[in-house]
Scaffold this active site. Sequence first.
Site: not given
Length: 338
Positions: A86, A187, A228
């Site tokens: 990723r 989520q 992130d």
Amino acid sequence: MQTLIARSLKYTNNELSVLDQYLLPHQEVWHACDSVAQMQSLILSLKVRGAPLIGLAATLLVAYLAEQGQSKAQLAQAIDDLESTRPTAVNLMHCMAKMRIALAQDDHLGALVSTAEHLFNEDVSLCDQMATLGAELVNPGDNILTHCNTGALATAGIGTALGVIYKAHQQQKHIHVWVDETRPLLQGGRLTAYELAQWEVPYTLICDNMAASLMMSGQVDKIFVGADRIAANGDFANKVGTYNLAVLAKHHQIPFYVVAPETTLDRACPNGQAIPIEQRDPQEVTGVSGSFGVCQWAPRRAKVYNPAFDVTPACLVTGWVLNSGVYSQQDLVGDVFK
């Protein structure tokens, strides 16, 4: 390797296992993982998710493979393959860089195992530090809005943004949490609501597009989100929809905080434009699937734009809550992230 146990990742009795987050909240299923291909599949399918947890899961697998006797060449390839799984979450790159250094040591097996153990235990400590610092920003009775899932499911510790919320709840600040469902993969609705219910933190689930009306009516006091990747100038990438919240918060003069460990800081990345953004499967938008089944609502040939993350400019951030401290806009002038 010593026994290591987190909410959704564990190494016990010489076996690495991960909790299938795709099936939550209705099923708790653990998968044993013993190969790079299997870990890549688990990460890509979001059975393993959360920037810190992805990095740690890959790290423990490399250490496990080393213990199984794989050669240096095989381990080097495993590190490369896992790192490419990723592209946005920098924690994965950070962890794999540490494992490369360990692999280069004469006693590479001992170095890989000790590095994996250190990174796991370090994340637990980083979460505690962020939670303690962030909770100081929470006032009694605050209504807090959060996006995506940033709790114990996504880390080895109690979480990043959700860790702050949990700590404030432990301090009996009588908070209430607005939980964005976080489309398209929900989520928030599936995972954050699940964690808050387990922790007995009062919460209310909302659709993402309801946040603006809540802010306008004065029902949001603060916003806490994770990250992130944080660029050197303070721009950051987080689950798509975060940028929307930051713009709305600026308009309504609501404090907007980013909570992330320093392992999420990418000093080599100059700004948000340089952060690679992962594009996901169109089927995540044309329908929905999970433990509840599969539903397709859009025309099968519908054209889809599905970035997993968006970038929020630093100018919209009230403060960055790292494990080392809380940093303001004024701190950016001093190049605090460089």
